[in-house]
Design a protein around this motif. Sequence first.
Motif, short mmCIF file in Angstrom:
data_model
loop_
_atom_site.label_atom_id
_atom_site.label_comp_id
_atom_site.label_asym_id
_atom_site.label_seq_id
_atom_site.Cartn_x
_atom_site.Cartn_y
_atom_site.Cartn_z
N ALA A 121 10.70 -23.11 -25.18
CA ALA A 121 10.11 -24.35 -24.67
C ALA A 121 11.06 -25.03 -23.69
N THR A 122 12.34 -25.03 -24.02
CA THR A 122 13.34 -25.62 -23.13
C THR A 122 13.39 -24.87 -21.81
N VAL A 123 13.30 -23.55 -21.85
CA VAL A 123 13.29 -22.74 -20.63
C VAL A 123 12.07 -23.11 -19.77
N GLY A 124 10.92 -23.27 -20.39
CA GLY A 124 9.73 -23.66 -19.65
C GLY A 124 9.91 -25.01 -18.98
N TYR A 125 10.42 -25.97 -19.74
CA TYR A 125 10.67 -27.31 -19.21
C TYR A 125 11.68 -27.27 -18.07
N LEU A 126 12.79 -26.58 -18.28
CA LEU A 126 13.82 -26.50 -17.25
C LEU A 126 13.32 -25.78 -16.00
N ALA A 127 12.46 -24.80 -16.17
CA ALA A 127 11.90 -24.10 -15.01
C ALA A 127 11.06 -25.06 -14.16
N VAL A 128 10.30 -25.92 -14.82
CA VAL A 128 9.51 -26.92 -14.09
C VAL A 128 10.44 -27.89 -13.36
N VAL A 129 11.45 -28.39 -14.07
CA VAL A 129 12.40 -29.33 -13.46
C VAL A 129 13.10 -28.69 -12.27
N TRP A 130 13.54 -27.44 -12.44
CA TRP A 130 14.23 -26.73 -11.37
C TRP A 130 13.32 -26.53 -10.16
N ALA A 131 12.06 -26.14 -10.43
CA ALA A 131 11.11 -25.92 -9.34
C ALA A 131 10.80 -27.22 -8.59
N LEU A 132 10.72 -28.32 -9.32
CA LEU A 132 10.36 -29.60 -8.69
C LEU A 132 11.53 -30.31 -8.03
N SER A 133 12.73 -30.16 -8.61
CA SER A 133 13.84 -30.97 -8.11
C SER A 133 15.11 -30.17 -7.80
N GLY A 134 15.14 -28.91 -8.18
CA GLY A 134 16.34 -28.11 -7.97
C GLY A 134 17.46 -28.41 -8.96
N ARG A 135 17.18 -29.21 -9.98
CA ARG A 135 18.19 -29.58 -10.98
C ARG A 135 18.19 -28.61 -12.15
N PHE A 136 19.33 -28.47 -12.78
CA PHE A 136 19.52 -27.75 -14.05
C PHE A 136 19.29 -26.24 -13.96
N GLY A 137 19.42 -25.67 -12.78
CA GLY A 137 19.26 -24.22 -12.64
C GLY A 137 20.30 -23.45 -13.44
N ASP A 138 21.51 -23.99 -13.53
CA ASP A 138 22.56 -23.32 -14.30
C ASP A 138 22.22 -23.30 -15.79
N VAL A 139 21.68 -24.39 -16.28
CA VAL A 139 21.31 -24.48 -17.69
C VAL A 139 20.10 -23.58 -17.96
N LEU A 140 19.17 -23.53 -17.02
CA LEU A 140 18.01 -22.65 -17.14
C LEU A 140 18.45 -21.20 -17.27
N ALA A 141 19.36 -20.78 -16.41
CA ALA A 141 19.83 -19.39 -16.45
C ALA A 141 20.46 -19.06 -17.80
N ARG A 142 21.28 -19.96 -18.30
CA ARG A 142 21.93 -19.75 -19.60
C ARG A 142 20.91 -19.71 -20.73
N ASP A 143 19.96 -20.64 -20.71
CA ASP A 143 19.01 -20.74 -21.81
C ASP A 143 18.03 -19.58 -21.86
N VAL A 144 17.77 -18.93 -20.73
CA VAL A 144 16.95 -17.71 -20.75
C VAL A 144 17.62 -16.67 -21.64
N GLY A 145 18.93 -16.49 -21.45
CA GLY A 145 19.67 -15.52 -22.27
C GLY A 145 19.74 -15.93 -23.73
N LEU A 146 19.93 -17.23 -23.98
CA LEU A 146 20.00 -17.70 -25.36
C LEU A 146 18.64 -17.56 -26.07
N ALA A 147 17.55 -17.79 -25.35
CA ALA A 147 16.22 -17.60 -25.94
C ALA A 147 16.03 -16.13 -26.33
N GLY A 148 16.47 -15.23 -25.47
CA GLY A 148 16.39 -13.80 -25.78
C GLY A 148 17.25 -13.43 -26.98
N LEU A 149 18.44 -14.00 -27.05
CA LEU A 149 19.32 -13.77 -28.19
C LEU A 149 18.66 -14.26 -29.48
#
Length: 139
Positions: free
Chosen positions: A100-128
Amino acid sequence: MDTFERAVERSRALARDGPAPTTLSRVALGAMVLLAGVHKVLDPGAWAVYVTDWLAPWLVVSPETFMLVNGVLEVGFGLAILADRYTAFAAGVAAVSLTATVGYLAVVWALSGRFGDVLARDVGLAGLALAVAVAALRD
């Protein structure tokens, strides 16, 4: 045998004799969830910066309180994962939360360019988290 081949042999021996990959994954996930929870309890304001202006009105409580409550829950789930108790459930909750956090961060990143670094990390953590949950269910 050259230096590279000896290094490969030593690495294979360490991998063969060391902890199972599922154990390493579980401990890594449990430590991450626990430490994130502890930090949220100690400094919820540091995490509240991830709540955007358009999300804040949807929360029932302030962003800081939201993070504090999440922190308390994460401490419990992290400890459960580390102790290997209710691992499938706790890792499943972490997987759903991180997805859910990845989905939210993806929207934020797409709309504002913010939190891309956190999005990248959380994709891996969700997989883990998903891998740990699946491994626990298989046991």
